[in-house]
Enzyme design. Structure first.
Site, PDB file in Angstrom:
ATOM      1  N   SER A  57     -17.654  38.544  22.012  1.00  0.00           N
ATOM      2  CA  SER A  57     -16.590  38.426  21.009  1.00  0.00           C
ATOM      3  C   SER A  57     -16.376  39.718  20.226  1.00  0.00           C
ATOM      4  CB  SER A  57     -16.908  37.287  20.039  1.00  0.00           C
ATOM      5  OG  SER A  57     -18.198  37.459  19.464  1.00  0.00           O
ATOM      6  N   GLY A  77     -18.699  34.319  22.874  1.00  0.00           N
ATOM      7  CA  GLY A  77     -19.841  33.486  23.228  1.00  0.00           C
ATOM      8  C   GLY A  77     -20.606  33.944  24.450  1.00  0.00           C
ATOM      9  N   ASN A  81     -25.465  37.673  21.588  1.00  0.00           N
ATOM     10  CA  ASN A  81     -25.581  36.217  21.608  1.00  0.00           C
ATOM     11  C   ASN A  81     -26.934  35.765  22.141  1.00  0.00           C
ATOM     12  OD1 ASN A  81     -23.006  35.439  20.541  1.00  0.00           O
ATOM     13  ND2 ASN A  81     -22.076  36.074  22.474  1.00  0.00           N
ATOM     14  N   ASP A 119     -17.839  34.894   8.562  1.00  0.00           N
ATOM     15  CA  ASP A 119     -19.040  34.477   9.298  1.00  0.00           C
ATOM     16  C   ASP A 119     -20.162  35.504   9.206  1.00  0.00           C
ATOM     17  OD1 ASP A 119     -18.308  36.531  11.060  1.00  0.00           O
ATOM     18  OD2 ASP A 119     -17.564  35.184  12.598  1.00  0.00           O
ATOM     19  N   HIS A 127     -18.722  39.081  12.728  1.00  0.00           N
ATOM     20  CA  HIS A 127     -17.639  39.789  13.398  1.00  0.00           C
ATOM     21  C   HIS A 127     -16.890  40.723  12.444  1.00  0.00           C
ATOM     22  CE1 HIS A 127     -18.278  36.105  15.825  1.00  0.00           C
ATOM     23  NE2 HIS A 127     -18.130  36.963  16.814  1.00  0.00           N
TER      24      HIS A 127
END
Length: 227
Positions: free
Chosen positions: A55, A92, A120, A203, A206
């Protein structure tokens, strides 16, 4: 007799005119075909830069053109460089997932291959040895098909949520892989961005558009050096 000669002369003129027209058409057709072939060659010779990641590469939460891969294309265009940037980011994505979908992106030879995967894995607590194995396999697959492709590995770090030992072991993956495979290493992709609330989305993971501008400045010297 004069009528016969006139008739023969008329036939000869028609035939000559036909031959001239046909030859001219053939030459024009050849010119058009040559132009088309040249255009095809030029398109084929355009070099590509493939960003292959998760991402972060995809530009989660912002316009993909404002993500660092898009900013690289913008810089290349401004410099008059005939390169095409391909954004192979998938939200993801893990190193295992990247390895399984890599073949689809290797239908065209990349001049530069930027590998940005593993974040991830770390957030999910995947064994660092497994992540390292997948990164090595991805590099091997790229080199096996395109030996001349220049490979850049983007180093990643994670918060100490999984414990300090795991965090350090994860961080060590990237310099180890870069050394073993002799590829260019970006020490830490999110240098100056990670942990800064003003440069990240709510979040906390990012980057915002401003954050991606900083990431771009981090990776650009490595891209420029490989051009």
């Amino acid at each position: 007799m004069k009528l016969y000669k006139s008739f023969n002369y008329l036939i000869f003129s028609v035939i000559a005119l036909f031959l001239v027209t046909s030859c001219g058409g053939s030459q024009e057709q050849k010119k058009e075909e040559a132009t088309e072939n040249t255009s095809t060659v030029q398109k084929t010779e355009q070099k590509t830069i493939l960003f292959f990641g998760n991402s972060l590469t995809a530009g989660y939460g912002i316009d993909p053109e404002d993500a660092f891969a898009g900013l690289v294309q913008e810089r290349l265009d401004s410099l008059g460089k005939d390169f095409k940037v391909i954004n192979g980011g998938l939200s993801g994505e893990t190193t295992a997932g990247g390895l399984s979908r890599l073949d689809w992106f290797l239908e065209e030879e990349p001049y530069i291959f930027v590998l940005e995967l593993g974040g991830n894995d770390g957030l999910r607590g995947i064994l660092p040895s497994e992540s390292k194995s997948n990164l090595l396999a991805i590099i091997d697959k790229v080199r096996g098909k395109y030996p001349n492709t220049k490979i850049i590995l983007a180093g990643m770090q994670i918060p100490p949520n999984m414990g300090q030992e795991y965090t350090e072991e994860f961080k060590a993956i990237y310099p180890s892989v870069a050394k073993e495979k002799n590829v260019t290493l970006i020490p830490f992709l999110l240098e100056g961005v990670a942990g800064n609330p003003e440069l990240n989305l709510p979040d906390g993971i990012h980057p915002t558009e401003e954050g991606h501008k900083i990431v771009f400045e981090t990776i650009w010297p490595f891209i420029e050096g490989a051009l």
